[in-house]
Structure formats: C-alpha cells, structure tokens
Design a protein around this motif. Structure first.
Motif, PDB file in Angstrom:
ATOM      1  N   ASP A   1     -16.955   3.764  -0.871  1.00 28.58           N
ATOM      2  CA  ASP A   1     -17.845   4.659  -0.152  1.00 28.58           C
ATOM      3  C   ASP A   1     -18.982   5.154  -1.039  1.00 28.58           C
ATOM      4  OD1 ASP A   1     -16.595   4.460   2.268  1.00 28.58           O
ATOM      5  OD2 ASP A   1     -15.363   6.246   2.026  1.00 28.58           O
ATOM      6  N   ALA A   2     -18.675   5.361  -2.323  1.00 28.39           N
ATOM      7  CA  ALA A   2     -19.696   5.870  -3.238  1.00 28.39           C
ATOM      8  C   ALA A   2     -20.741   4.813  -3.559  1.00 28.39           C
ATOM      9  CB  ALA A   2     -19.031   6.364  -4.526  1.00 28.39           C
ATOM     10  N   SER A   3     -20.337   3.542  -3.582  1.00 27.44           N
ATOM     11  CA  SER A   3     -21.256   2.491  -4.012  1.00 27.44           C
ATOM     12  C   SER A   3     -21.875   1.710  -2.866  1.00 27.44           C
ATOM     13  CB  SER A   3     -20.518   1.514  -4.932  1.00 27.44           C
ATOM     14  OG  SER A   3     -19.470   0.859  -4.220  1.00 27.44           O
ATOM     15  N   ALA A   4     -21.299   1.778  -1.673  1.00 18.56           N
ATOM     16  CA  ALA A   4     -21.782   0.965  -0.556  1.00 18.56           C
ATOM     17  C   ALA A   4     -23.235   1.307  -0.221  1.00 18.56           C
ATOM     18  CB  ALA A   4     -20.898   1.175   0.663  1.00 18.56           C
ATOM     19  N   TYR A   5     -24.020   0.272  -0.008  1.00 15.31           N
ATOM     20  CA  TYR A   5     -25.417   0.447   0.408  1.00 15.31           C
ATOM     21  C   TYR A   5     -25.453   0.392   1.931  1.00 15.31           C
ATOM     22  CZ  TYR A   5     -30.225  -1.055   1.413  1.00 15.31           C
ATOM     23  OH  TYR A   5     -31.485  -1.178   1.934  1.00 15.31           O
ATOM     24  N   ARG A   6     -25.654   1.544   2.544  1.00 15.51           N
ATOM     25  CA  ARG A   6     -25.644   1.622   4.008  1.00 15.51           C
ATOM     26  C   ARG A   6     -27.070   1.688   4.530  1.00 15.51           C
ATOM     27  NH1 ARG A   6     -20.457   1.614   5.200  1.00 15.51           N
ATOM     28  NH2 ARG A   6     -19.023   2.620   3.724  1.00 15.51           N
ATOM     29  N   GLY A   7     -27.340   0.886   5.534  1.00 18.98           N
ATOM     30  CA  GLY A   7     -28.688   0.840   6.079  1.00 18.98           C
ATOM     31  C   GLY A   7     -28.781  -0.164   7.204  1.00 18.98           C
ATOM     32  N   LYS A   8     -30.005  -0.622   7.482  1.00 12.97           N
ATOM     33  CA  LYS A   8     -30.217  -1.533   8.600  1.00 12.97           C
ATOM     34  C   LYS A   8     -31.501  -2.319   8.377  1.00 12.97           C
ATOM     35  CE  LYS A   8     -32.533   2.126  11.226  1.00 12.97           C
ATOM     36  NZ  LYS A   8     -32.522   2.938  12.462  1.00 12.97           N
ATOM     37  N   VAL A   9     -31.689  -3.335   9.188  1.00 15.89           N
ATOM     38  CA  VAL A   9     -32.915  -4.119   9.170  1.00 15.89           C
ATOM     39  C   VAL A   9     -34.032  -3.290   9.810  1.00 15.89           C
ATOM     40  CG1 VAL A   9     -34.027  -6.202  10.071  1.00 15.89           C
ATOM     41  CG2 VAL A   9     -31.676  -6.302   9.195  1.00 15.89           C
ATOM     42  N   GLU A  10     -35.216  -3.353   9.229  1.00 15.77           N
ATOM     43  CA  GLU A  10     -36.359  -2.610   9.768  1.00 15.77           C
ATOM     44  C   GLU A  10     -37.129  -3.496  10.744  1.00 15.77           C
ATOM     45  OE1 GLU A  10     -40.070   0.067   8.103  1.00 15.77           O
ATOM     46  OE2 GLU A  10     -39.651  -1.854   7.116  1.00 15.77           O
ATOM     47  N   VAL A  11     -37.180  -3.066  11.999  1.00 21.97           N
ATOM     48  CA  VAL A  11     -37.931  -3.784  13.033  1.00 21.97           C
ATOM     49  C   VAL A  11     -39.139  -2.933  13.415  1.00 21.97           C
ATOM     50  CG1 VAL A  11     -37.849  -4.794  15.344  1.00 21.97           C
ATOM     51  CG2 VAL A  11     -35.808  -4.851  13.881  1.00 21.97           C
ATOM     52  N   VAL A  12     -40.329  -3.468  13.148  1.00 21.89           N
ATOM     53  CA  VAL A  12     -41.577  -2.762  13.478  1.00 21.89           C
ATOM     54  C   VAL A  12     -42.033  -3.256  14.845  1.00 21.89           C
ATOM     55  CG1 VAL A  12     -43.939  -2.248  12.770  1.00 21.89           C
ATOM     56  CG2 VAL A  12     -42.169  -2.659  11.028  1.00 21.89           C
ATOM     57  N   PRO A  13     -41.968  -2.401  15.876  1.00 19.80           N
ATOM     58  CA  PRO A  13     -42.245  -2.867  17.244  1.00 19.80           C
ATOM     59  C   PRO A  13     -43.663  -3.408  17.393  1.00 19.80           C
ATOM     60  CG  PRO A  13     -41.237  -0.682  17.250  1.00 19.80           C
ATOM     61  CD  PRO A  13     -41.619  -0.978  15.835  1.00 19.80           C
ATOM     62  N   GLY A  14     -43.801  -4.374  18.271  1.00 22.80           N
ATOM     63  CA  GLY A  14     -45.110  -4.903  18.633  1.00 22.80           C
ATOM     64  C   GLY A  14     -45.396  -4.581  20.086  1.00 22.80           C
ATOM     65  N   ASP A  15     -46.650  -4.611  20.450  1.00 19.96           N
ATOM     66  CA  ASP A  15     -47.014  -4.334  21.846  1.00 19.96           C
ATOM     67  C   ASP A  15     -47.461  -5.579  22.588  1.00 19.96           C
ATOM     68  OD1 ASP A  15     -49.484  -4.865  20.812  1.00 19.96           O
ATOM     69  OD2 ASP A  15     -50.258  -2.817  20.985  1.00 19.96           O
ATOM     70  N   GLY A  16     -47.281  -6.735  21.938  1.00 19.78           N
ATOM     71  CA  GLY A  16     -47.668  -7.987  22.568  1.00 19.78           C
ATOM     72  C   GLY A  16     -49.090  -8.399  22.279  1.00 19.78           C
TER      73      GLY A  16
ATOM     74  N   ILE B   1     -26.999  -9.549  25.035  1.00 16.94           N
ATOM     75  CA  ILE B   1     -28.081  -8.953  24.256  1.00 16.94           C
ATOM     76  C   ILE B   1     -29.032  -8.220  25.199  1.00 16.94           C
ATOM     77  CG2 ILE B   1     -30.038  -9.437  22.718  1.00 16.94           C
ATOM     78  CD1 ILE B   1     -28.502 -11.978  21.829  1.00 16.94           C
ATOM     79  N   GLU B   2     -29.318  -6.965  24.903  1.00 12.74           N
ATOM     80  CA  GLU B   2     -30.277  -6.204  25.692  1.00 12.74           C
ATOM     81  C   GLU B   2     -31.680  -6.784  25.504  1.00 12.74           C
ATOM     82  OE1 GLU B   2     -29.774  -3.623  27.789  1.00 12.74           O
ATOM     83  OE2 GLU B   2     -27.608  -3.886  27.506  1.00 12.74           O
ATOM     84  N   PRO B   3     -32.577  -6.607  26.496  1.00 14.23           N
ATOM     85  CA  PRO B   3     -33.946  -7.110  26.336  1.00 14.23           C
ATOM     86  C   PRO B   3     -34.602  -6.543  25.077  1.00 14.23           C
ATOM     87  CG  PRO B   3     -33.559  -6.446  28.609  1.00 14.23           C
ATOM     88  CD  PRO B   3     -32.361  -5.993  27.828  1.00 14.23           C
ATOM     89  N   THR B   4     -35.208  -7.419  24.297  1.00 15.37           N
ATOM     90  CA  THR B   4     -35.856  -6.983  23.058  1.00 15.37           C
ATOM     91  C   THR B   4     -37.340  -6.740  23.238  1.00 15.37           C
ATOM     92  OG1 THR B   4     -36.228  -9.264  22.366  1.00 15.37           O
ATOM     93  CG2 THR B   4     -34.178  -8.218  21.650  1.00 15.37           C
ATOM     94  N   GLY B   5     -37.917  -7.214  24.356  1.00 18.53           N
ATOM     95  CA  GLY B   5     -39.339  -7.030  24.554  1.00 18.53           C
ATOM     96  C   GLY B   5     -40.157  -7.996  23.719  1.00 18.53           C
ATOM     97  N   PRO B   6     -41.453  -7.679  23.548  1.00 18.82           N
ATOM     98  CA  PRO B   6     -42.350  -8.601  22.823  1.00 18.82           C
ATOM     99  C   PRO B   6     -41.907  -8.817  21.384  1.00 18.82           C
ATOM    100  CG  PRO B   6     -43.590  -6.870  23.961  1.00 18.82           C
ATOM    101  CD  PRO B   6     -42.153  -6.476  24.024  1.00 18.82           C
TER     102      PRO B   6
END
Length: 658
Positions: free
Chosen positions: A76-91, A187-192
């Motif tokens: 728990d002390a060493s685990a790197y917790r996070g996520k992928v960064e998705v920068v939304p687009g408007d198409g 999978i939910e709709p992801t959009g553009p």
C-alpha cells in the motif's frame, strides 16, 4: 486419438464431510484411513520437515497474520495508484483518423500530464494492430478506428498505475456509439475521438530487476458469491500472505468468472487483497454470450478489467497476454478443415474455438518485432497453444499454433495457459499423438505449462476445514497457482497448492486389482444408484491376490515432467526407479483405472467432480508379488527437471487374504 474430456462444470455441489449419505461416509472413511497412514514430509532435501503440532501451527498462524499485515502495508505504501489521462475531444480538434498522446513520467503521481513532467521515449503503444514507439518527448501517433483498445507496453524500469483494486491501468477503449445491447452492459459510448490519450508511468527499480517472481493464476471461475468466498478463503488468502510478486504482479489467465459477468465487481474486491499489480486476460467463460459477432464478444471484460490482449515488460522478460478464444466461431473461418463442427451454426448454436483473430496475429508479429532477441518471451493465453488434457480436440487448442511458433523461432520462450483445469509441465521436444494428427506439430519448440486452476475442479468435492472445497482436478492435482521465477531470460516454474507450503508437490496412492474393480463398480453405481454404494475399503491393506494381480504404488508428481525422476525405497532398501506412464514421445493418452490416480479417484467417485483417469505426471512402481506379510514403509523421492528433490512416505500392510 483419445476422445477429449468435456470441459463442463460438475453438477455435484461441495458438501461438508459428514453430511453425505451413509454409503458415501463409509467410503470416505476408508479413503481417509489411507491418508492417515501416509506420512507427508514432502520437503526439499535441504529443508527440515515441518513441525505439525498444534502449538507450532498456532504460532505459525500468528506469524502469517503479522506477515500478512506487513506485506499489505509495504504494498500500500509503494503502490502507484492512478489512471490513464483521456483529454476529451469535441470532434473538431482531431481529424478522426489519428490518435495522439504522450507517455510521461508522472512526477507528482496525479495522473495528469504537466509541462514540467518529461515524456518517456521508446515505449510501445498499440491500437491492437499497429505498434508504434514514442519519440524522445514521449509522443506517439496511431491510426484510429471505431472499435479499438489503445494500450502501452509497460517498459522494464517503470510501473503503470493501478487502481484501488490493484488492477493495472494502461489502456483506453474507444467505441463511439458503445456496445450493442448486451446483458452485462459492455462498453459505454465513448463519443468522439479524444484530443489526446496520455499514459502515466513512474520509475521502478523493481520492474528493472533481472529477478522476477510472476504469479500465473488459472481459472478463478466463480459462478456465484459462495464460490467467490471459496476463492477468498483459498488461493487469494495465500497470495495475500506473499510479497514476492509485488513487481511482476499476478496475471489471471482467463475464466475470471463462470459466465455471470455481474461478478466482476466481486472479483475486483478479491484482488484488492493482493500485494502487487493485477492483470487479466479473457477466457471462454468471460464472454458476452449474447454478442452476435466476435467483434463484441469481450466488451464487458474490456470495460471492466483489461484489453483482450496486450503485453508488458519486467526485467528481461516480455509477457504477451493473448486472447485465444473466438466466439461465436463460424464455419468459414474456424471449420474449413471440418475438425470443429461446433462452429457450424453461429446463430442457432453459437460456440467458441481456440483461435487468434487476424488483427491480433498482426499485432503479435509487430509487437515481437520490437522486442530484443535476447529477452524471454512469456506467451500467456487461456486456451493453451497445445495441451495434453485435450490433445485430441482441435477447439481446445489454438488453430495458429504453428504460426505462433514461427514468430518465436530462435527465441527463448515459455507458454503458460489455463482452461483445462489441470497441471501440465511440458518440456521442449514433448509430443502427443493429437498434436501431430491435428496440427502437424512434431514436438514442442519450447516449454509449455498449463497452470492448474484456482477453482481446481470447479470448486467440487467436500469442503475442507479451511472453508473451500477439496476440488481435486481431472489429472489428480490440487487447486493452486503457478509462479514463474525469472532470472534474466531464464525461468524456473513453481506450483503452490492452495493452503500448503511450496514443498507439497505430490500425492501417493495404491493401485491394486481391488481398487480397479471398485473403480468400475462405483462408476456403474453412480450412473444408476440402486442398492448400497460399493465400498473401497481400507486402501492401505493389500492382500496376496492384489500383489499377484499387479499392484502399483503411484506417485502423482504434479509438476513432474520429462527430465523428472521418481524413486521408491521399500523398508529402507535400495531406491529403485518408478516408471512414468506418459513419456510424451508421440503416444496417445492412456486412459482408464490402470492409468488413474487412485487417491484422487477415491475422493472423486464419492464426492463428485471429474475423474482422474489420465494424467501426464503419474509414476508407477510395481510392488513385488512375494512381499512378506506385515506393515511396510515406502519412501518416495521425486526429483524435478531442475534438480529439486521432494520426499513423501506411505505405509501399507500386506495380508494373505482380506
């Protein structure tokens, strides 16, 4: 060719010992009597036998509990917790045909790409077909299409983030309109197309280390929350006590659940207890069965757990996690040669087949082309490339096995798989008849390991006092997990039986004419339960007729393989070699009571589940027909292909007649 055993879930449910019918109790008691006379030392020659008294066991339990807490705190002390960064687009801010982004060093661990955080060069990024490498600023460009999973290959020396359940986060699903209507959501709709998808990393000296312990867990396969509890009390509790896999992590190689995909959140809660990153690949019981085409058959798996296929690096190993299940299979793709008639009606009777789709095969070729030739390649899949258990069945092995072999030609490699709920430690050069007949393979080009199953024989059999079923497998092996101990580009395999120490590696039994007759009688009675159930009696007692009719002392050495040896010493005399029943030299399966594991079958025919009527890791030692009356002691020494030695002892009594 021997007919393949159907991989269907047993209909019997686990029962607590003592709650069975009177006839079952009688037979179980006789089997337990044989267990009672067996002294299990099963220790490496260099180790002292375990002290099994209650006081020491209690102390060990307290020690394990303390160590478990320490492991949890360390991870728990060493685990790197996070996520992928998705920068939304408007198409309007992308051309819709190209995805861009960067792989960056997440210095502040907030999963957000800041200008001051440098990019990481040389990282592989893929859309499931194309594979590109990030430039010196960590940037990439990939062709985009409407149903793709974009993922990176974790480089050695770095760690991808994990979520609150310890599940590795290294991918983004792009499906603008979402999945078709599926029972479990998909999978939910992801959009553009996003403006950018950025992948965070942190530096890790642990994933750079040339020595790695990688847990490979086969067929968790929970069908309901009761079985989730069995898994938690069994293999998951064992893994929670270990901290040797914090770098490489645990890879669950398919059949994560048993058809009910609503159990994925329960599985996530299970792996929250582990001490390392967790990854998954899909099996035939992780399918969206209502998907009409293979394009969407793993959408819920992809949404909940992982890409359908991907790769990652630790130390000098490159792990390729494949999707070896095609559903629904179709006659034009899967049954051109007529060996897979189950694929002929994908609409009225949909089925699966062991196969890689063309995109995945192209990705695999491109992925491997960017991997240095001196790395160890670990090829993981659910359905094995090849297997002993189903060597005569095309659908339970991978159609393009020879193409995969060609891609790996000249490399150091090992294949690991699940699916068969059995343990198979197959070495370079091993061969069985079905492989030649179906695929034209003339011997394994590198080792293949079928990793057993967390669920064992689908959580069948009587419940243990630890709260999970005995679940002895179709090959006589017990539930557990595999660990690859990797050093540089070499490895040593280790199987850990659920609830046991690593030195428990075999089971002894007695295969006598009395046992073989009971086997036939009990099988017949199980099909038509009329009158009292046939009783096996005390298996530790052998009469003169048994000896003259051929009685073998059997050793089921679960990770035994070509290059292993088993020797037996009777009453302290000179040790003599036992004979392996399957030599893996092109023969067919040997099936029936004379080739079975009697200790396993004595449980299975009484308490339910598969029957261990064939196995590739059984050794037999014929007892002398003139063995004197009285009690005898057989000491068995099993040595694996790496020179590790284990011992076990069986006591039995010879009488002139019963």
């Amino acid at each position: 060719m021997s007919g393949a055993v159907s991989l269907t879930r047993p209909t019997s449910r686990p029962v607590r010992a003592g709650l069975a019918t009177l006839s079952a109790v009688a037979i179980a008691s006789s089997a337990l009597a044989a267990v009672a006379v067996q002294t299990t030392t099963a220790t490496p020659a260099s180790a002292a036998p375990a002290d099994r008294n209650d006081v020491n066991r209690s102390a060990a339990n307290r020690s394990d509990a303390n160590r478990n807490d320490a492991n949890r705190n360390d991870w728990d002390a060493s685990a790197y917790r996070g996520k992928v960064e998705v920068v939304p687009g408007d198409g309007t801010d992308t051309d819709g045909k190209t995805l861009t982004g960067r792989v960056f060093l997440d210095a502040d661990r907030d999963s957000s790409s800041d200008r001051r955080e440098r990019g990481v060069a040389g990282v592989l990024v893929s859309n499931g077909r194309d594979v590109v490498t990030t430039d010196r600023h960590g940037r990439y460009r990939l062709p985009a299409h409407d149903n793709m999973t974009v993922f990176i290959t974790q480089p050695a020396g770095y760690q991808v983030p994990v979520d609150e359940h310890n599940i590795a986060q290294f991918h983004y699903n792009h499906l603008p309109a979402g999945s078709p209507e599926l029972r479990y959501g998909g999978i939910e709709p992801t959009g553009p197309l996003p403006k950018a998808v950025n992948f965070p990393l942190v530096e890790s000296r642990f994933t750079k280390n040339r020595e790695q312990d990688c847990v490979i867990a086969g067929d968790l396969q929970t069908y309901n929350r009761t079985e989730v509890g069995y898994a938690r009390a069994g293999a998951i509790a064992d893994l929670a006590k270990r901290n040797d896999y914090a770098s490489c992590g645990a890879l669950f190689i398919g059949d994560v659940v048993g058809d009910d995909l609503s159990l994925y959140p329960d599985v996530k809660d299970l792996v929250r207890e582990l001490n390392g990153p967790v990854r998954f690949l899909p099996g035939n019981h992780d399918l969206d069965y209502d998907a009409r085409t293979a394009e969407h058959s793993f959408d819920t798996f992809r949404a909940q757990l992982a890409p359908a296929y991907y790769s990652y690096d630790v130390g000098r190993a490159h792990v390729v996690a494949l999707n070896t299940v095609r559903y629904p299979c179709t006659p034009d793709v899967d049954n051109v040669d007529g060996r897979r008639p189950n694929c002929d009606d994908p609409v009225g009777s949909p089925s699966y087949n062991g196969r890689l789709d063309e995109n995945q095969l192209t990705w695999l070729e491109r992925d491997l082309a960017k991997v240095p030739s001196d790395k160890l390649i670990v090829v993981a899949g659910h359905i094995p490339l090849l297997t002993f258990a189903d060597e005569g069945s095309a659908r339970h092995q991978v159609d393009q096995v020879r193409e995969v072999y060609e891609l790996l030609k000249g490399r150091k490699a090992v294949s690991v798989a699940g699916h068969t709920h059995s343990i198979e430690n197959m070495k370079t050069g091993d061969l069985f008849k079905g492989w030649r007949d179906i695929f034209g393979v003339e011997g394994l080009p590198f080792p293949h390991i079928t990793a057993g199953a967390v669920s064992g024989d689908w959580y069948s059999g009587e419940l243990t006092d630890k709260g999970y079923p005995v679940a002895v497998g179709r090959d006589g092996a017990r539930p557990g997990v595999l660990t690859l101990e990797i050093k540089g580009n070499s490895f040593t395999e280790r199987f850990t039986v659920t609830g046991e120490k690593d030195d428990v590696q075999m089971q002894l039994g007695v295969n006598s004419p009395t046992y073989r007759q009971w086997y036939a009688d009990r099988q017949a009675w199980n099909k038509n339960k009329q009158g009292p159930a046939p009783e096996l009696g005390d298996t530790s007692v052998i009469d003169r007729a048994d000896l003259t009719g051929t009685t073998w002392l059997t050793t089921n050495f679960w990770m035994g393989s070509t290059g292993s040896k088993v020797k037996v010493s009777l009453d302290g005399g000179r040790a003599r070699e036992a004979v392996r029943t399957q030599r893996a030299r092109g023969e067919d399966q040997l099936v029936g009571p004379e080739w079975s594991d009697p200790h396993a079958v004595a449980r299975q025919l009484v308490h339910g589940g598969s029957v261990a009527d064939r196995t590739m890791h059984l050794w037999r030692f014929e007892l002398p027909a003139d063995l004197r009356p009285g009690t005898h002691r057989a000491t068995v020494t099993a040595t694996d292909a790496h020179g590790r030695t284990f011992t076990d002892t069986l006591r039995f009594t010879v009488v002139e007649e019963r």
